[in-house]
Design a protein around this motif. Structure first.
Motif, PDB file in Angstrom:
ATOM      1  N   ARG A 186       0.826  -1.214   0.000  1.00 23.64           N
ATOM      2  CA  ARG A 186       0.000   0.000   0.000  1.00 23.64           C
ATOM      3  C   ARG A 186       0.856   1.257   0.000  1.00 23.64           C
ATOM      4  N   THR A 193       1.131   4.241  -2.891  1.00 26.37           N
ATOM      5  CA  THR A 193       0.877   5.645  -2.541  1.00 26.37           C
ATOM      6  C   THR A 193       2.064   6.521  -2.897  1.00 26.37           C
ATOM      7  N   GLY A 243      -1.767   9.827  -3.252  1.00 27.38           N
ATOM      8  CA  GLY A 243      -2.699   9.283  -2.280  1.00 27.38           C
ATOM      9  C   GLY A 243      -3.916   8.598  -2.848  1.00 27.38           C
ATOM     10  N   ASP A 244      -4.740   9.322  -3.629  1.00 23.94           N
ATOM     11  CA  ASP A 244      -6.015   8.760  -4.065  1.00 23.94           C
ATOM     12  C   ASP A 244      -5.844   7.610  -5.052  1.00 23.94           C
ATOM     13  N   GLU A 245      -5.046   7.819  -6.102  1.00 26.78           N
ATOM     14  CA  GLU A 245      -4.891   6.772  -7.113  1.00 26.78           C
ATOM     15  C   GLU A 245      -4.165   5.565  -6.541  1.00 26.78           C
ATOM     16  N   ALA A 248      -4.049   4.582  -3.406  1.00 24.19           N
ATOM     17  CA  ALA A 248      -4.937   3.891  -2.467  1.00 24.19           C
ATOM     18  C   ALA A 248      -6.010   3.104  -3.205  1.00 24.19           C
ATOM     19  N   GLU A 249      -6.487   3.653  -4.323  1.00 20.23           N
ATOM     20  CA  GLU A 249      -7.525   2.959  -5.094  1.00 20.23           C
ATOM     21  C   GLU A 249      -7.002   1.641  -5.652  1.00 20.23           C
ATOM     22  N   HIS A 250      -5.814   1.660  -6.259  1.00 22.03           N
ATOM     23  CA  HIS A 250      -5.266   0.422  -6.838  1.00 22.03           C
ATOM     24  C   HIS A 250      -4.880  -0.584  -5.754  1.00 22.03           C
TER      25      HIS A 250
END
Length: 333
Positions: free
Chosen positions: A260, A264, A269-271, A273-275
């Motif tokens: 994780r 990151t 952060g967002d992309e 965390a999504e994957h």
């Protein structure tokens, strides 16, 4: 038969509708009308297309009646996610339709306790999607078994094919995973990479729906997995993909925390965390399911193996600019 397909232009409907037309059925295809099927086919010219906003009509309490008034022998529901949706539909269809086929998911089983999974194995779903689909299945099969709307539930694995970003060997849709394997670059895999995933071509899912529709006597009141011949591990799929490009998969074992944080750090952060979150969702379930019941009762026989369906999908992704393979060309197998 007259067959109404709800969600007809999605992954499975793209293949199911032409199959049904070729088999001589009269098809009414319902969708939101926001896009065409993933693959063009001349059969769509012989299909009645109906645009419908399911959410709006369900909120108004009119959706079930709208479907019942179409006079179908069979209704195929690809886009039912809550027991409330299922209940509204069966209330309207009771006594007015001969067979309802519902698209479930392999995720109803939650974390796998055995491999391969069988349809009758205990289920421990988690997450809104899996829990909601279990509630749908329980409601529909109970309805069927007490003499209400005759229902069959089909549980696909990770639906794959040309036209969309499919689940890659790391369990997410990050296009960089394909590129890294093609280039022989190091790829971090979480928790040993021994977790199982079970892909399936959208046309093989459509095959199960068609066979259930045409084998009603053995399909009603039952659920069936729609998957390839066998599940594959993260490491196995990664090595297979790398081999298409003459590479050895360079896999580095990391913990989930390292996985994780690495995503990151690379993507933000967002992309990231999504994957990483998608990988956890797909891998922690550790799914490989049996097709024995479908073979025995429906005559189902998967056409594509998991690597074959991923290869076909990757050819499409590369040719449409969704994945950068650094100039490497991957011909269809």
């Amino acid at each position: 038969m007259r067959v109404v397909v709800i969600g007809a232009t999605g992954h499975v409907g793209t293949y199911l509708v032409p199959r049904l037309v070729a088999a001589g059925h009269e098809v009414v295809a319902l969708s939101r009308g926001t896009r065409e099927p993933y693959r063009p086919h001349e059969a769509w010219a012989r299909v009645q297309r109906v645009q419908v906003d399911r959410d709006a009509e369900e909120a108004a309490g009119s959706f079930g009646g709208r479907i019942a008034d179409l006079g179908a022998d069979v209704v195929v529901d690809m886009v039912c996610f809550t027991p409330e949706q299922a209940a509204q539909l069966v209330e309207a269809l009771r006594g007015r339709v001969g067979h309802l086929l519902h698209a479930g998911t392999i995720w109803t089983h939650g974390r796998a306790a055995a491999a391969p999974l069988r349809e009758e194995d205990p289920r421990e779903p988690f997450g809104d999607y899996g829990v909601g689909k279990v509630a749908c299945e329980d409601l529909l099969l109970a309805e069927s078994r007490r003499g209400g709307v005759p229902t069959t539930v089909i549980h696909p694995g990770h639906i794959s094919g040309p036209g969309w970003r499919v689940i890659n060997p790391l369990g997410n849709t990050d296009p960089r995973v394909w590129a890294a394997l093609a280039a022989g670059e190091e790829l971090a895999v979480p928790d040993g990479g021994h977790q199982l995933m079970h892909h399936v071509h959208a046309d093989d899912v459509a095959q199960v729906f068609q066979r259930a529709l045409e084998h009603r006597s053995t399909a009603v009141g039952e659920s069936f997995f729609a998957v390839s011949d066998r599940g594959w591990t993260v490491r196995g799929l990664a090595r297979e993909v790398a081999s298409w490009f003459g590479q050895e998969a360079r896999l580095r074992d990391v913990t989930w925390e390292e996985f994780r944080s690495g995503y990151t750090a690379r993507l933000g952060g967002d992309e990231g965390a999504e994957h990483a979150g998608a990988s956890w969702e797909h891998l922690v379930r550790n799914h490989s399911a049996s097709v024995e019941k479908g073979r025995r009762l429906l005559g189902y026989e998967p056409r594509w193996t998991s690597p074959q369906v991923l290869r076909e999908a990757l050819v499409w992704l590369s040719s449409h600019g969704e994945v950068d393979l650094g100039g490497r060309v991957l011909p269809c197998a």
